[in-house]
Design a protein around this motif. Sequence first.
Motif, short mmCIF file in Angstrom:
data_model
loop_
_atom_site.label_atom_id
_atom_site.label_comp_id
_atom_site.label_asym_id
_atom_site.label_seq_id
_atom_site.Cartn_x
_atom_site.Cartn_y
_atom_site.Cartn_z
N VAL A 192 13.65 2.61 0.31
CA VAL A 192 13.11 3.98 0.85
C VAL A 192 13.84 5.24 0.01
CG1 VAL A 192 12.89 5.79 2.81
CG2 VAL A 192 12.60 3.24 2.97
N ILE A 232 5.35 7.38 7.76
CA ILE A 232 5.14 7.66 6.39
C ILE A 232 4.87 9.50 6.73
CG2 ILE A 232 3.19 8.42 5.08
CD1 ILE A 232 2.55 5.28 4.86
N VAL A 273 5.90 0.87 1.70
CA VAL A 273 6.45 1.05 3.06
C VAL A 273 5.91 -0.45 4.00
CG1 VAL A 273 6.00 1.90 5.49
CG2 VAL A 273 6.32 3.34 3.60
N GLU A 324 3.44 2.04 10.39
CA GLU A 324 3.61 2.81 9.09
C GLU A 324 3.22 4.05 8.78
OE1 GLU A 324 1.94 -0.12 6.50
OE2 GLU A 324 2.89 -1.81 6.98
N GLN A 355 2.08 3.77 0.88
CA GLN A 355 1.77 2.57 1.66
C GLN A 355 1.99 1.41 1.36
OE1 GLN A 355 -2.42 3.61 1.94
NE2 GLN A 355 -2.28 4.57 4.17
#
Length: 230
Positions: free
Chosen positions: A78, A186, A224, A182, A221
């Motif tokens: 991340v 996000i 993640v 998710e 996306q």
Amino acid sequence: MRIGLLIILLWTGCPAWAQLGSLMGAATDIAATEVGLPVRTSNSLFVGAAKTGLLAPYPKRQPKRVTNAANLSAVQRVRYIIGRAESPHMGYDAVQHGARIKPAKLPTQMTIGEIYNWIAATPGQPHAIGRYQFIPDTLRRVVGRVGARRSDLFTPQMQDRLADVLLADADMPLFMAGQIGEAEFIDNLAAIWAGLPTSTGRSKYHGVAGNKATVTLAYLQSEVAKLRPG
């Protein structure tokens, strides 16, 4: 950010200058402890030609360090995503491009106190600094939360430690525990870092002071989705 900007660190628990807004939800002490991030204690985020002094020529960046993205932990991944969006060229030594008067030293060579002094001496310009583009209010808040001192250097390790406070604010512990999805995670990240898109595909702060998402939603996306085991 290119892979070369990564620094090999084990995450220990211990952004653009548009770290605005506030986050939804709150990480529990247990979840934060399990993931290794700091326990969340607050929801709020706000988010030269001369040869000497603040107008000294800005130093050249340091050689890049290379690592293997496949070996990164979830928190390191991340951090990498954020760095790619916020500081793709200078990494830990990034200073917001709109700052007309930059520090006389590279950020990683400055103490936190020296950064505060630079901010105070150069009003009226953006001051986002480092890999995660901390703005002044956010910087002071996270420095206080980790108990760092003015004399501490703004090293890559320190910047990672401060960023981990914001990851906890973004409910990363809850995401890793499967308690939020998710899309929500996000959106939480995008509420802190303007270079990241929300689940709509645009920066939460699109058009504010020139902000826009600098990575695609599809990329975010995809990355993640790799974070949680299984």
